[in-house]
Write a protein that holds these residues in place. Structure first.
Motif, mmCIF file in Angstrom:
data_model
loop_
_atom_site.group_PDB
_atom_site.id
_atom_site.type_symbol
_atom_site.label_atom_id
_atom_site.label_comp_id
_atom_site.label_asym_id
_atom_site.label_seq_id
_atom_site.Cartn_x
_atom_site.Cartn_y
_atom_site.Cartn_z
ATOM 1 N N PRO A 88 0.825 -1.224 0.000
ATOM 2 C CA PRO A 88 0.000 0.000 0.000
ATOM 3 C C PRO A 88 0.856 1.269 0.000
ATOM 4 N N LEU A 89 0.405 2.262 -0.737
ATOM 5 C CA LEU A 89 1.047 3.570 -0.733
ATOM 6 C C LEU A 89 0.729 4.350 0.534
ATOM 7 N N VAL A 90 -0.422 4.063 1.116
ATOM 8 C CA VAL A 90 -0.917 4.845 2.243
ATOM 9 C C VAL A 90 -1.210 3.937 3.434
ATOM 10 N N THR B 72 -1.579 8.530 6.874
ATOM 11 C CA THR B 72 -1.137 9.317 5.723
ATOM 12 C C THR B 72 -1.987 10.573 5.573
ATOM 13 N N LYS B 73 -1.318 11.706 5.378
ATOM 14 C CA LYS B 73 -2.026 12.969 5.157
ATOM 15 C C LYS B 73 -2.515 13.049 3.714
ATOM 16 N N GLY B 74 -3.629 13.722 3.520
ATOM 17 C CA GLY B 74 -4.107 13.964 2.170
ATOM 18 C C GLY B 74 -5.410 13.278 1.830
ATOM 19 N N ASP C 171 1.688 17.501 0.572
ATOM 20 C CA ASP C 171 2.307 18.825 0.724
ATOM 21 C C ASP C 171 3.280 19.152 -0.400
ATOM 22 N N GLY C 172 3.400 18.259 -1.376
ATOM 23 C CA GLY C 172 4.277 18.528 -2.506
ATOM 24 C C GLY C 172 5.716 18.116 -2.307
ATOM 25 N N PHE C 173 5.989 17.208 -1.365
ATOM 26 C CA PHE C 173 7.346 16.727 -1.135
ATOM 27 C C PHE C 173 7.476 15.281 -1.606
ATOM 28 N N ASP D 113 6.059 13.153 3.933
ATOM 29 C CA ASP D 113 5.222 12.418 4.871
ATOM 30 C C ASP D 113 5.783 10.996 5.041
ATOM 31 N N PRO D 114 6.234 10.615 6.246
ATOM 32 C CA PRO D 114 6.802 9.283 6.441
ATOM 33 C C PRO D 114 5.777 8.163 6.283
ATOM 34 N N ASN D 115 4.500 8.529 6.261
ATOM 35 C CA ASN D 115 3.442 7.527 6.119
ATOM 36 C C ASN D 115 2.927 7.417 4.683
ATOM 37 N N PHE D 116 3.683 7.990 3.759
ATOM 38 C CA PHE D 116 3.322 7.890 2.345
ATOM 39 C C PHE D 116 4.524 7.397 1.561
#
Length: 205
Positions: free
Chosen positions: A43-45, A49-51, A81-83, A95-98
């Protein structure tokens, strides 16, 4: 002394298939015990995960209008957030959760790929201008000698798309819609056309 190099012959090029799935996604092909899970299939998320959660789905379609059943698709994208989740990311902390990267073989019956991800944030172009939210795609399959790169932009980001410096560089504006995915609910559909009237714009990367 200059030596002749005529005895060095260029190796013949090879397409990615039909062995790409055996090497990249052995569990998908029924070959178990090589890897616990196929690289990129997780999983990606997660629940932290934020977003905005979205689904991206589509098919890779050849010049006759037939979906490929042996395509392998990879995506790479920024977080909400664009990172980017990358060692070269110096603007901030992703985001370390993404995860930010995933791989999906097309369904062997329908050719459909599916990614469960989040809508990415905007990232700067090399001159500092913000690009529209987008997801980068890489496609390989039997008959494709070199992996194809393209981007998916979001149909509900019309203002950002109009400002995007990459889209602005496409000379034939009639082809820009081949990079735009339309939304229905939380799902974006992005069919990739290899040839023909609706051929997707591919990038030299």
């Amino acid at each position: 002394m200059v030596q002749p190099l005529g005895y060095l012959r260029e190796s013949a090029s090879q397409t990615a298939g039909p062995y790409v799935h055996i090497g990249c996604t052995p569990n998908f092909t029924g070959i178990h015990g090589v890897f616990e899970t196929d690289l990129g299939s997780g999983p990606l998320v997660n629940d932290k995960t934020k977003g905005e959660r979205i689904t991206v789905r589509g098919r890779v379609i050849d010049g006759s209008g037939t979906p490929l059943r042996d395509a392998l698709i990879e995506i790479w994208q920024a977080d909400a957030d664009g990172f980017y989740q990358s060692p070269s990311e110096t603007r901030g902390t992703a985001d370390p959760n993404f995860l930010g990267w995933a791989r999906c073989p097309g369904d062997m019956a329908t050719g459909e790929y599916v990614f469960e991800t989040i809508k990415p944030g905007r990232v700067p172009f090399r001159d500092g201008r913000l690009m529209a939210p987008h997801i980068t795609f890489w496609i390989v399959a039997r008959g494709i000698n070199i992996g194809l790169h393209t981007r998916m932009y979001f149909g509900d980001e019309a203002e950002a798309n109009a400002e995007d410096p990459v889209l602005a560089r496409i000379e034939h504006k009639v082809r820009v819609p081949t990079l735009i995915a339309e939304r229905e609910g939380n799902t974006y559909t992005f069919d990739i056309y290899l040839q023909g009237e609706n051929e997707t714009v591919f990038f030299d990367m």
